[in-house]
Design an enzyme around this catalytic site. Structure first.
Site, PDB file in Angstrom:
ATOM      1  N   GLY A  39       0.819  -1.207   0.000  1.00 56.07           N
ATOM      2  CA  GLY A  39       0.000   0.000   0.000  1.00 56.07           C
ATOM      3  C   GLY A  39       0.851   1.255   0.000  1.00 56.07           C
ATOM      4  O   GLY A  39       2.022   1.209  -0.382  1.00 56.07           O
ATOM      5  N   HIS A  45       4.345   2.135  -7.902  1.00 56.42           N
ATOM      6  CA  HIS A  45       3.335   1.068  -7.885  1.00 56.42           C
ATOM      7  C   HIS A  45       2.411   1.170  -9.099  1.00 56.42           C
ATOM      8  O   HIS A  45       2.074   0.172  -9.734  1.00 56.42           O
ATOM      9  CB  HIS A  45       2.480   1.151  -6.615  1.00 56.42           C
ATOM     10  N   GLN A 161      15.448  -7.486  -3.708  1.00 52.91           N
ATOM     11  CA  GLN A 161      14.181  -8.187  -3.486  1.00 52.91           C
ATOM     12  C   GLN A 161      13.717  -8.924  -4.743  1.00 52.91           C
ATOM     13  O   GLN A 161      13.364 -10.104  -4.686  1.00 52.91           O
ATOM     14  CB  GLN A 161      13.120  -7.187  -3.044  1.00 52.91           C
TER      15      GLN A 161
END
Lengths: 293, 293
Positions: A39, A45, A161
């Protein structure tokens, strides 16, 4: 179009609801894309959602602040959770399904299974955040198993990541494609991050030193620098001379193995992590090999 | 029928071949069953295949001696690998697909991802075989991801293993059903095991002490014994008094948590592990709660 998408956007809290919605989409022959997020959505995003929208027929966004990837002293509690704004953002991007589970849905009572790419997870960023990547791989595997997407999208901003998630998917023979999308930056170079909203105006100015240091390293390699050890030292010195910055690491490593034992002609990545005030920021730039060397 | 099945049985070494075969079966609306084995098949394995054959339309058996579940000092090298005999056995049971990969297919170069149910994997059997269950969960997750069965079948002989695999599947939200089938025993009570073929005739006789000790514990609970601490001590004493047996553990614990802090009226499991000669054997018996207590 935004209004229509908002109306048809499905919001699921439970695993069964996600599975039912995705099964229906798959049954209709649709290609499923997943954008996992915590979020506090920003243009980074949204760029993942647009890439997924482009390539897939059914777009799932998960919004879940994953507790297991935070250490006890980190910012789990204050991590921003502007869910109304996030849902509006998803609606505007034509997201089909938002998965917004509670912690107990992802980590039910008695939960104890961990997943870890043990080598990549303990170096560079992993050396500074013990257990962080274990938390990431564990939650991402759960999300992949719940949604079962054809493609999952991650930002290059979190370089290590996405590398670790690719490694996990390869090692565990997961039938999913991992797509990595470019880092989105402000005009002045600051990499977008949900944590940027912690920064004061002067801290935001100081934070530019990260991308500037990375750009410096890229430029030096492009100009023919082959002594990576010396270059690393220069990166560290630059950062240590910047007032208001507490450096965790600044390095340049092989882009696949993250090893400092890298050939200067290999694909490289310059990585940096530093605290500006109380806010920890990371950034990176990939340096593609040039034929001119 | 056996001859026909032999002719149609598919043997795959590669992940792509497995996926193609299973996708075709699934496309034809078939329910997929997987029986993961390390080969050296005996009636216990065959009973799993029969259970799967009964409930599923397409039966996959994997034969893979998984190196990561053996410790360096254990019997990986001498573990039996009678592959021709195993394939005949699969053919006779009407197996549709045998997955018989090389080690490099399951653990390709650079492989580094581990999966562990950290609590259940470090107690009882896990305390005596550090890393064993981590190896089991890692390979089973790979196999489940490769085959993507509707149901996977495990034997109750490896009680803790099936419990851990259930835990892993629950925690990771894997869309697979785990079925556990009863231990198959010789007429005299010896639990079938691929390792029984290591036993000399006199060792085989000695090995009966394991199932006899478990039966003793079951009978005591059935007769109303509620002091589990005392019962554990009796089990250990019995085994220590048996010549030719080197006991690892003999205990009676809660059948779900494997905790010794168990209510005598709960579902219990008596577990035992011991070396007979150079052969390490395990066995267990589940004690269902009775209304009469």
């Amino acid at each position: 179009m935004a209004a229509t998408d908002l109306q048809t956007m499905n919001i699921a809290k439970s695993i069964v609801d996600v599975r039912a919605a995705v099964a229906a989409a798959r049954g209709a022959g649709k290609k499923i894309g997943l954008v996992p997020t915590m979020g506090a959505l920003h243009e980074g995003h949204l760029s993942l959602m647009r890439a997924a929208r482009e390539e897939c027929d059914y777009l799932v966004v998960s919004i879940f602040v994953n507790p297991t990837q935070f250490s006890p002293h980190e910012d789990l509690d204050r991590y921003p959770r502007p869910i109304e704004e996030d849902l509006r953002g998803c609606g505007d991007e034509g997201v089909d399904l938002v998965f917004h589970p509670d912690v107990a849905t992802i980590y039910p009572a008695g939960d104890q299974t961990i997943v870890e790419a043990v080598e990549l997870s303990t170096i560079v960023e992993g050396a500074h955040r013990p257990g962080h990547f274990r938390g990431v791989t564990t939650v991402v595997l759960k999300l992949l198993n719940i949604v079962a997407p054809d493609v999952a999208y991650f930002g290059r901003k979190d370089y290590q990541q996405q590398l670790i998630i690719r490694q996990m998917c390869r090692d565990l023979a997961l039938p999913v494609e991992i797509a990595t999308c470019p880092t989105i930056r402000e005009a002045d170079g600051l990499a977008l991050s949900s944590r940027n909203r912690y920064l004061s105006e002067s801290e935001r100015e100081t934070a530019l030193s990260l991308s500037q240091c990375l750009q410096f390293a890229c430029d030096r390699v492009a100009a023919g620098e082959t002594d990576l050890t010396a270059l690393r030292q220069e990166m560290v010195q630059r950062m240590q001379q910047t007032p208001g910055v507490e450096l965790d690491y600044a390095t340049i490593v092989d882009a696949e193995t993250l090893s400092e034992d890298a050939q200067p002609t290999a694909r490289l990545v310059a990585l940096i992590a530093a605290r500006v005030g109380t806010t920890r920021l990371i950034d990176n730039m990939v340096i593609e090999p040039t034929d001119s060397l």
